[in-house]
Design an enzyme around this catalytic site. Sequence first.
Site, PDB file in Angstrom:
ATOM      1  CD  GLN A  51      20.527  21.834 -26.880  1.00  0.00           C
ATOM      2  OE1 GLN A  51      20.352  22.303 -28.230  1.00  0.00           O
ATOM      3  NE2 GLN A  51      19.192  21.577 -25.979  1.00  0.00           N
TER       4      GLN A  51
ATOM      5  CG  HIS B 177      25.586  22.306 -28.822  1.00  0.00           C
ATOM      6  ND1 HIS B 177      24.438  23.246 -28.922  1.00  0.00           N
ATOM      7  CD2 HIS B 177      25.629  21.403 -29.488  1.00  0.00           C
ATOM      8  CE1 HIS B 177      23.499  22.565 -29.492  1.00  0.00           C
ATOM      9  NE2 HIS B 177      24.192  21.472 -29.969  1.00  0.00           N
TER      10      HIS B 177
HETATM   11  C1  BJW Z   1      12.890  28.576 -19.919  1.00  0.00           C
HETATM   12  C2  BJW Z   1      13.232  29.415 -19.047  1.00  0.00           C
HETATM   13  C3  BJW Z   1      13.065  29.121 -17.782  1.00  0.00           C
HETATM   14  C4  BJW Z   1      13.539  30.304 -20.962  1.00  0.00           C
HETATM   15  N1  BJW Z   1      12.612  27.774 -17.516  1.00  0.00           N
HETATM   16  N2  BJW Z   1      12.547  27.346 -19.711  1.00  0.00           N
HETATM   17  C5  BJW Z   1      18.357  18.229 -39.342  1.00  0.00           C
HETATM   18  C6  BJW Z   1      17.501  19.248 -39.909  1.00  0.00           C
HETATM   19  C7  BJW Z   1      17.848  20.681 -40.064  1.00  0.00           C
HETATM   20  C8  BJW Z   1      19.140  21.149 -39.845  1.00  0.00           C
HETATM   21  C9  BJW Z   1      20.088  20.294 -39.387  1.00  0.00           C
HETATM   22  C10 BJW Z   1      19.876  18.705 -39.061  1.00  0.00           C
HETATM   23  N3  BJW Z   1      20.941  18.328 -38.626  1.00  0.00           N
HETATM   24  C11 BJW Z   1      21.942  19.316 -38.666  1.00  0.00           C
HETATM   25  C12 BJW Z   1      21.069  20.374 -38.949  1.00  0.00           C
HETATM   26  C13 BJW Z   1      21.921  21.746 -39.140  1.00  0.00           C
HETATM   27  C14 BJW Z   1      22.106  22.443 -37.683  1.00  0.00           C
HETATM   28  C15 BJW Z   1      20.820  22.931 -37.430  1.00  0.00           C
HETATM   29  O1  BJW Z   1      20.264  22.304 -36.428  1.00  0.00           O
HETATM   30  N4  BJW Z   1      20.061  23.979 -37.795  1.00  0.00           N
HETATM   31  C16 BJW Z   1      19.029  24.232 -37.405  1.00  0.00           C
HETATM   32  C17 BJW Z   1      18.783  25.691 -36.731  1.00  0.00           C
HETATM   33  C18 BJW Z   1      17.934  24.322 -38.746  1.00  0.00           C
HETATM   34  N5  BJW Z   1      23.047  21.847 -36.602  1.00  0.00           N
HETATM   35  C19 BJW Z   1      24.229  21.767 -36.850  1.00  0.00           C
HETATM   36  O2  BJW Z   1      24.888  22.335 -37.701  1.00  0.00           O
HETATM   37  C20 BJW Z   1      24.889  20.876 -35.637  1.00  0.00           C
HETATM   38  N6  BJW Z   1      26.033  20.079 -36.144  1.00  0.00           N
HETATM   39  C21 BJW Z   1      25.640  18.974 -36.885  1.00  0.00           C
HETATM   40  O3  BJW Z   1      24.391  18.486 -37.069  1.00  0.00           O
HETATM   41  O4  BJW Z   1      26.808  18.298 -37.269  1.00  0.00           O
HETATM   42  C22 BJW Z   1      26.377  17.150 -38.349  1.00  0.00           C
HETATM   43  C23 BJW Z   1      26.281  17.773 -39.678  1.00  0.00           C
HETATM   44  C24 BJW Z   1      27.498  18.457 -40.167  1.00  0.00           C
HETATM   45  C25 BJW Z   1      27.558  19.333 -41.243  1.00  0.00           C
HETATM   46  C26 BJW Z   1      26.280  19.123 -42.114  1.00  0.00           C
HETATM   47  C27 BJW Z   1      24.940  18.460 -41.573  1.00  0.00           C
HETATM   48  C28 BJW Z   1      25.290  17.751 -40.361  1.00  0.00           C
HETATM   49  C29 BJW Z   1      25.764  21.873 -35.062  1.00  0.00           C
HETATM   50  C30 BJW Z   1      25.022  22.592 -33.927  1.00  0.00           C
HETATM   51  C31 BJW Z   1      25.680  23.698 -33.096  1.00  0.00           C
HETATM   52  C32 BJW Z   1      24.749  24.571 -32.176  1.00  0.00           C
HETATM   53  N7  BJW Z   1      25.435  25.710 -31.647  1.00  0.00           N
HETATM   54  C33 BJW Z   1      24.697  26.521 -30.820  1.00  0.00           C
HETATM   55  C34 BJW Z   1      25.626  28.012 -31.002  1.00  0.00           C
HETATM   56  C35 BJW Z   1      26.904  28.260 -30.153  1.00  0.00           C
HETATM   57  C36 BJW Z   1      27.589  29.393 -30.069  1.00  0.00           C
HETATM   58  C37 BJW Z   1      27.382  30.008 -28.836  1.00  0.00           C
HETATM   59  O5  BJW Z   1      27.106  29.438 -27.811  1.00  0.00           O
HETATM   60  O6  BJW Z   1      27.125  31.336 -28.720  1.00  0.00           O
HETATM   61  O7  BJW Z   1      24.461  26.278 -29.819  1.00  0.00           O
HETATM   62  S1  BJW Z   1      23.308  27.102 -31.535  1.00  0.00           S
HETATM   63  C38 BJW Z   1      22.355  27.594 -30.085  1.00  0.00           C
HETATM   64  O8  BJW Z   1      21.441  27.091 -30.197  1.00  0.00           O
HETATM   65  C39 BJW Z   1      23.543  27.143 -28.925  1.00  0.00           C
HETATM   66  C40 BJW Z   1      22.213  26.263 -28.226  1.00  0.00           C
HETATM   67  O9  BJW Z   1      22.869  25.237 -27.509  1.00  0.00           O
HETATM   68  C41 BJW Z   1      21.395  25.938 -29.485  1.00  0.00           C
HETATM   69  C42 BJW Z   1      20.137  25.586 -28.647  1.00  0.00           C
HETATM   70  O10 BJW Z   1      19.567  26.669 -27.946  1.00  0.00           O
HETATM   71  P1  BJW Z   1      18.492  26.463 -26.964  1.00  0.00           P
HETATM   72  O11 BJW Z   1      19.430  26.143 -25.829  1.00  0.00           O
HETATM   73  O12 BJW Z   1      17.401  25.618 -27.222  1.00  0.00           O
HETATM   74  O13 BJW Z   1      17.986  27.979 -26.472  1.00  0.00           O
HETATM   75  P2  BJW Z   1      16.907  28.859 -27.332  1.00  0.00           P
HETATM   76  O14 BJW Z   1      17.273  30.245 -26.934  1.00  0.00           O
HETATM   77  O15 BJW Z   1      16.602  28.304 -28.626  1.00  0.00           O
HETATM   78  O16 BJW Z   1      15.732  28.211 -26.070  1.00  0.00           O
HETATM   79  C43 BJW Z   1      15.414  28.312 -24.784  1.00  0.00           C
HETATM   80  C44 BJW Z   1      14.322  27.955 -24.029  1.00  0.00           C
HETATM   81  O17 BJW Z   1      14.131  28.127 -22.867  1.00  0.00           O
HETATM   82  C45 BJW Z   1      13.184  28.496 -24.704  1.00  0.00           C
HETATM   83  O18 BJW Z   1      12.153  27.145 -25.447  1.00  0.00           O
HETATM   84  C46 BJW Z   1      12.216  29.323 -23.908  1.00  0.00           C
HETATM   85  O19 BJW Z   1      11.042  28.924 -23.876  1.00  0.00           O
HETATM   86  C47 BJW Z   1      12.909  28.379 -22.743  1.00  0.00           C
HETATM   87  N8  BJW Z   1      13.169  28.905 -21.155  1.00  0.00           N
HETATM   88  N9  BJW Z   1      13.455  30.642 -19.724  1.00  0.00           N
HETATM   89  C48 BJW Z   1      12.358  27.202 -18.508  1.00  0.00           C
HETATM   90  N10 BJW Z   1      13.343  29.952 -16.747  1.00  0.00           N
END
Ligand code: BJW
Length: 246
Positions: A92, A110
């Site tokens: 991601q 992503h």
């Molecule tokens: C450690 C550590 C160490 C720390 N060792 N661990 C179903 C249900 C509900 C909502 C939806 C659904 N399906 C789709 C949706 C809508 C939406 C969504 O998910 N919303 C939710 C937030 C509710 N999804 C979308 O819109 C996606 N598209 C899609 O589904 O298209 C089809 C569709 C279209 C239209 C309508 C409906 C469906 C697209 C998602 C795009 C996400 N983009 C981002 C932003 C990019 C911008 C940028 O880069 O600045 O990508 S969001 C952001 O979060 C980024 C990341 O890739 C993503 C995930 O975050 P991640 O990597 O998990 O980071 P953190 O900070 O959350 O977590 C870090 C973790 O590491 C923590 O747990 C720490 O504990 C751990 N950690 N240090 C090990 N040393």
Amino acid sequence: MQKNCKNIVILTGAGISAESGLATFRGSDGLWNNCRIEDVATVEAFQRNPEYVHAFYNDLKKELVKAKPNPAHLAITRLQENYPAAVSVVTQNVDTLHEKAGNKNVYHIHGQINQAVCLNCGHILETFGDVDTQTVCPLCGVQGMMKPNIVFFGENLLCMNRVEHLLDNCGLFISVGTSGVVFPAASFVQIAKYNGAETYEFNMEKTSNNFYFDRHIYGPAGTTLPAFVDELIKNREDSPQDPESA
Ligand code: BJW
């Protein structure tokens, strides 16, 4: 743990890059504490104020280009080179630390910080330089239609056909450093488990996706993942890889 797993899929999130000095999204000092998601990571934000969104990602690009892979990224390379199964990385992360570490078969669902996509012709421009509303697409020659190749909320993910195939044929699913709150990536563990995979989670803490994992390994991925990989390699059986399964 199975002796040799058929295919291994490693899903990574921002946590795997934390020990490379990159901020996660939702941590206490996360990337999104200083700006609103709605201003930088949605299609509407880009339509409303493309200059602001370009500036945000140009700044982020300058940070990410300096970052170096850490032992967790390097452990994946070691696994790919020393384990008789296909190991794929579904990330991601928009950073390019997997590639910098020498990981192969990396799928950026992503997007990638070093790319911009032309909304007129679909051309992907690879650049670590700035992109803005003045940038001209080198393929179609149209100005002002380049968008950072980052998947915003509401946009479809990239490489999903390939990723679905990998999840359908996966013997071991490993999630590293993702909070499991963003879909559809958050549902990959469920799909892999449904298809018979063992499921492992590496994180600092319990996540909301906790239920679907067979095993949780808590701690910094830069320590826990290399140890796990060493164990996998040590316990492998040297059977040739089934070419049909990749
Ligand atoms: C450690 C550590 C160490 C720390 N060792 N661990 C179903 C249900 C509900 C909502 C939806 C659904 N399906 C789709 C949706 C809508 C939406 C969504 O998910 N919303 C939710 C937030 C509710 N999804 C979308 O819109 C996606 N598209 C899609 O589904 O298209 C089809 C569709 C279209 C239209 C309508 C409906 C469906 C697209 C998602 C795009 C996400 N983009 C981002 C932003 C990019 C911008 C940028 O880069 O600045 O990508 S969001 C952001 O979060 C980024 C990341 O890739 C993503 C995930 O975050 P991640 O990597 O998990 O980071 P953190 O900070 O959350 O977590 C870090 C973790 O590491 C923590 O747990 C720490 O504990 C751990 N950690 N240090 C090990 N040393």
